[in-house]
Design a protein around this motif. Structure first.
Motif, PDB file in Angstrom:
ATOM      1  N   TRP A   1       6.574  12.476  -4.111  1.00 34.06           N
ATOM      2  CA  TRP A   1       7.750  11.906  -3.468  1.00 34.06           C
ATOM      3  C   TRP A   1       7.544  11.691  -1.973  1.00 34.06           C
ATOM      4  CZ3 TRP A   1      10.930   9.140  -5.946  1.00 34.06           C
ATOM      5  CH2 TRP A   1      11.177   9.391  -7.307  1.00 34.06           C
ATOM      6  N   LYS A   2       6.663  12.477  -1.353  1.00 35.89           N
ATOM      7  CA  LYS A   2       6.321  12.213   0.048  1.00 35.89           C
ATOM      8  C   LYS A   2       5.577  10.885   0.176  1.00 35.89           C
ATOM      9  CE  LYS A   2       6.264  16.600   2.532  1.00 35.89           C
ATOM     10  NZ  LYS A   2       5.422  17.522   3.333  1.00 35.89           N
TER      11      LYS A   2
ATOM     12  N   ASP B   1       7.906   3.692   1.567  1.00 38.98           N
ATOM     13  CA  ASP B   1       9.166   3.011   1.845  1.00 38.98           C
ATOM     14  C   ASP B   1       9.336   2.761   3.353  1.00 38.98           C
ATOM     15  OD1 ASP B   1      10.298   2.434  -0.619  1.00 38.98           O
ATOM     16  OD2 ASP B   1      11.200   4.415  -0.830  1.00 38.98           O
ATOM     17  N   ARG B   2       8.879   3.715   4.167  1.00 35.76           N
ATOM     18  CA  ARG B   2       8.972   3.540   5.623  1.00 35.76           C
ATOM     19  C   ARG B   2       7.935   2.535   6.122  1.00 35.76           C
ATOM     20  NH1 ARG B   2       8.681   9.124   5.533  1.00 35.76           N
ATOM     21  NH2 ARG B   2       6.603   8.975   6.461  1.00 35.76           N
TER      22      ARG B   2
ATOM     23  N   ASP C   1       8.925   1.506  -3.886  1.00 33.85           N
ATOM     24  CA  ASP C   1       9.391   0.923  -5.147  1.00 33.85           C
ATOM     25  C   ASP C   1       8.220   0.497  -6.015  1.00 33.85           C
ATOM     26  OD1 ASP C   1      11.994   1.308  -4.395  1.00 33.85           O
ATOM     27  OD2 ASP C   1      12.357  -0.782  -3.809  1.00 33.85           O
ATOM     28  N   ASP C   2       7.172  -0.081  -5.404  1.00 31.45           N
ATOM     29  CA  ASP C   2       5.983  -0.462  -6.162  1.00 31.45           C
ATOM     30  C   ASP C   2       5.354   0.761  -6.829  1.00 31.45           C
ATOM     31  OD1 ASP C   2       6.133  -3.158  -5.409  1.00 31.45           O
ATOM     32  OD2 ASP C   2       4.983  -2.790  -3.569  1.00 31.45           O
ATOM     33  N   ILE C   3       5.318   1.863  -6.110  1.00 26.85           N
ATOM     34  CA  ILE C   3       4.717   3.082  -6.662  1.00 26.85           C
ATOM     35  C   ILE C   3       5.552   3.595  -7.829  1.00 26.85           C
ATOM     36  CG2 ILE C   3       4.147   5.494  -6.175  1.00 26.85           C
ATOM     37  CD1 ILE C   3       3.519   4.597  -3.276  1.00 26.85           C
ATOM     38  N   ARG C   4       6.863   3.642  -7.655  1.00 22.37           N
ATOM     39  CA  ARG C   4       7.721   4.149  -8.731  1.00 22.37           C
ATOM     40  C   ARG C   4       7.623   3.273  -9.984  1.00 22.37           C
ATOM     41  NH1 ARG C   4      13.313   4.382  -8.183  1.00 22.37           N
ATOM     42  NH2 ARG C   4      13.414   2.891  -6.441  1.00 22.37           N
ATOM     43  N   ALA C   5       7.738   1.969  -9.795  1.00 21.59           N
ATOM     44  CA  ALA C   5       7.711   1.065 -10.953  1.00 21.59           C
ATOM     45  C   ALA C   5       6.323   0.978 -11.555  1.00 21.59           C
ATOM     46  CB  ALA C   5       8.200  -0.324 -10.535  1.00 21.59           C
ATOM     47  N   GLY C   6       5.314   0.914 -10.706  1.00 24.75           N
ATOM     48  CA  GLY C   6       3.956   0.753 -11.218  1.00 24.75           C
ATOM     49  C   GLY C   6       3.446   1.965 -11.960  1.00 24.75           C
ATOM     50  N   LEU C   7       3.844   3.157 -11.511  1.00 22.59           N
ATOM     51  CA  LEU C   7       3.333   4.375 -12.139  1.00 22.59           C
ATOM     52  C   LEU C   7       4.237   4.921 -13.242  1.00 22.59           C
ATOM     53  CD1 LEU C   7       1.731   6.371  -9.190  1.00 22.59           C
ATOM     54  CD2 LEU C   7       0.665   4.796 -10.802  1.00 22.59           C
TER      55      LEU C   7
ATOM     56  N   VAL D   1      -3.576   6.497  -4.405  1.00 18.09           N
ATOM     57  CA  VAL D   1      -2.520   6.138  -3.460  1.00 18.09           C
ATOM     58  C   VAL D   1      -2.567   7.054  -2.244  1.00 18.09           C
ATOM     59  CG1 VAL D   1      -0.026   5.938  -3.126  1.00 18.09           C
ATOM     60  CG2 VAL D   1      -1.044   5.178  -5.274  1.00 18.09           C
ATOM     61  N   LYS D   2      -2.788   8.330  -2.481  1.00 19.28           N
ATOM     62  CA  LYS D   2      -2.864   9.296  -1.379  1.00 19.28           C
ATOM     63  C   LYS D   2      -4.035   8.965  -0.455  1.00 19.28           C
ATOM     64  CE  LYS D   2      -2.640  14.327  -0.629  1.00 19.28           C
ATOM     65  NZ  LYS D   2      -3.906  14.576   0.105  1.00 19.28           N
ATOM     66  N   ARG D   3      -5.174   8.629  -1.047  1.00 22.48           N
ATOM     67  CA  ARG D   3      -6.333   8.241  -0.227  1.00 22.48           C
ATOM     68  C   ARG D   3      -6.023   7.003   0.607  1.00 22.48           C
ATOM     69  NH1 ARG D   3     -10.901   8.915  -4.961  1.00 22.48           N
ATOM     70  NH2 ARG D   3     -11.434  11.103  -4.567  1.00 22.48           N
ATOM     71  N   ALA D   4      -5.400   6.034  -0.023  1.00 24.93           N
ATOM     72  CA  ALA D   4      -5.060   4.799   0.686  1.00 24.93           C
ATOM     73  C   ALA D   4      -4.082   5.088   1.830  1.00 24.93           C
ATOM     74  CB  ALA D   4      -4.467   3.783  -0.279  1.00 24.93           C
ATOM     75  N   ALA D   5      -3.114   5.974   1.593  1.00 25.95           N
ATOM     76  CA  ALA D   5      -2.142   6.328   2.626  1.00 25.95           C
ATOM     77  C   ALA D   5      -2.811   7.013   3.814  1.00 25.95           C
ATOM     78  CB  ALA D   5      -1.064   7.231   2.032  1.00 25.95           C
TER      79      ALA D   5
END
Length: 520
Positions: free
Chosen positions: A281-282, A288-289, A302-308, A325-329
């Motif tokens: 969720w972080k 989102d920010r 939203d992409d993360i929620r829907a895609g996963l 996703v964490k690595r990309a962030a």
């Protein structure tokens, strides 16, 4: 399935209730007596795979009126002496093309099944090569199928839903009322008659389970050996089946957090379920920010929620995706292709349609059925707002997506009531425990409605679609025995997953294709 979006019609629909079988018999004789001009379908497909076309009434209550084309195919048994009849297939959708299904599913069928049946495929009415429907949707925004709820964007989502409905009415308003599951079931019965069969057998996946159940309700005496794989709950068509994606994803997400915490040394996402949940969720809040640069695209929360959402039904795949996703962030390189990549590239929509079909055909066909099958769609946008807010609280991963407004809010009155499925026709169902598109609760709903059915339950099974994923599996053995002998198991059967169990967002035998919209 996850939501899809696309069609609408607010024109007054002419009632199209079917006449009784007796009164319908004579007018339909001309359709039932057709003899297709069978020919080789495509040079790239087996020579034994034949295609043809027939005509069916657009409106079965007026069979003397307008007709539409239905594309059908067959692979005849090579052992005529063992032939039992015709086995029809449907891959799901609504909007899925089934014409080529016999050509690519045949290798997953055992010899005793192939020898007993002519394998029959067809594109349902409005789909692919069968007089395809269109709404004239040309932009990615119009074909975007998943909309989260935010107060500041709800007005634009309402506008999108109304615009899509208006465009569908303008382009295909005279046809849309008749692209329904009940009429597709009637088309199946015309196919039965054209093939010279007293009864038909059938294998339907996902949405195809609802189509098969409706056929069994409408034509119980013509229902032979039916297999319903990964079932829709007929009591929840169709808004409830979109909402069930949110309901079903929460237990899968909880399971994933526990599984991943037990493997903290591998994934480093948290050594307790609560910490894994917090990590996820972080990432959503961060995206989102400030959208995350991922696979060349900006990815929002939203992409993360829907895609996963569908990926959480396979914990290993989901853990790898969240690590990416964490690595990309963190600005690090993502070394491997991710299951999130397809959803991040563009709005989620159907894969490309058959050659010659309108580019929006899959989306348009989906909404014609989902909106046209039933009147159980709220008309007040504020109800969608309230439901989206409430269900985002209950089902944080996907609740607002599943309850947000869609074009059906601006649809016209259905041509006839939805089918109430409630019969004792003997048929066989099969269901994975962890199915992302038709979650277990959905399959159990169909099982309750079909009181004569038997259920092959794959405990621990992951993915959407079971039959032909592993010819050695317990599930396939039970299905093959039923198709070969006609004998149902004495009671429901519990199986372990087959060797090929794992992440499967479409039915296993579907040939590789570009990422498309999740569907039933």
């Amino acid at each position: 399935m996850a939501p899809l979006l696309a069609v609408g019609v607010t024109a007054t629909l002419v009632p199209a209730l079917a006449p009784s079988p007796a009164s319908a018999a004579a007018p339909l004789k001309a359709f039932e007596n057709q003899r297709p001009a069978w020919h080789r379908c495509d040079a790239s497909l087996p020579a034994a795979f034949q295609c043809g076309t027939i005509k069916v009434p657009l409106d079965y209550s007026h069979p003397e009126g307008k007709t539409i084309k239905l594309a059908i195919s067959r692979m005849k048994t090579s052992v005529p002496g063992k032939r039992r009849g015709a086995l029809l297939f449907n891959p799901g959708g609504p909007g899925g093309e089934g014409l080529e299904m016999p050509a690519w599913i045949k290798d997953g069928l055992p010899k005793q099944v192939r020898e007993q049946y002519d394998l029959i495929g067809f594109d349902p009415r409005g789909v692919g090569r069968s007089s395809p429907v269109t709404c004239g949707l040309t932009s990615a925004a119009e074909e975007n199928i998943e909309h989260s709820y935010k107060p500041e964007t709800f007005g634009s989502t309402v506008k999108w839903a109304r615009t899509v409905a208006d465009k569908c009415r303008a382009r295909s308003g005279d046809v849309l009322p008749y692209i329904t599951t009940r009429n597709t079931a009637r088309d199946m019965d015309v196919i039965r008659a054209v093939l010279g069969e007293k009864k038909i057998s059938y294998v339907g996946y996902s949405y195809g389970t609802y189509l098969g159940a409706v056929y069994s309700q409408m034509f119980p005496g013509r229902t032979d050996r039916f297999v319903l794989d990964s079932a829709v709950d007929p009591a929840r068509v169709w808004r409830g089946m979109i909402q069930v994606w949110a309901e079903g994803s929460e237990p899968a997400f909880t399971r994933w957090t526990r599984w991943t915490a037990q493997r903290h040394r591998t994934y480093k996402l948290g050594d307790t379920a609560a910490k894994v949940r917090k990590t996820f969720w972080k990432l959503v809040e961060r995206a989102d920010r400030d959208p995350i640069e991922f696979d060349g695209q900006k990815v929002s929360g939203d992409d993360i929620r829907a895609g996963l959402r569908p990926v959480f039904f396979s914990p290993e795949a989901a853990a790898e995706a969240v690590v990416d996703v964490k690595r990309a962030a963190e600005g690090r390189t993502v070394a491997r292709p991710s299951v999130l990549s397809g959803g991040a590239r563009e709005p989620r929509r159907f894969a490309a349609p058959a050659a010659g079909a309108p580019v929006d055909n899959g989306t348009a066909a989906f909404w014609t059925v989902v909106c046209g099958d039933t009147a159980a769609w709220p008309r007040d946008p504020e109800q969608y707002r309230r439901d989206a807010i409430r269900n985002k609280g209950k089902y944080p991963l996907y609740g607002d997506f599943g309850s947000n407004i869609v074009p059906c809010a601006y649809w016209g009155k259905p041509a006839e009531p939805a089918t109430k499925v409630n019969n004792r026709v003997g048929l066989l169902m099969v269901q994975n425990q962890w199915d992302s598109q038709t979650p277990l609760t959905s399959g159990l709903g169909m099982h309750r409605a079909l009181k004569g059915s038997r259920l092959v339950y794959v405990k621990g099974g992951e993915g959407h679609g079971v039959y032909t994923t592993d010819p050695r599996s317990c599930a396939d053995r039970n299905i093959n025995s039923y198709l070969s002998t006609g004998r149902l198991p004495a009671g429901d059967v519990t199986c372990k997953p087959g060797q090929s169990a794992g992440l499967n967002q479409g039915i296993a035998p579907v040939p590789p294709q570009e990422p498309g919209a999740p569907r039933f």
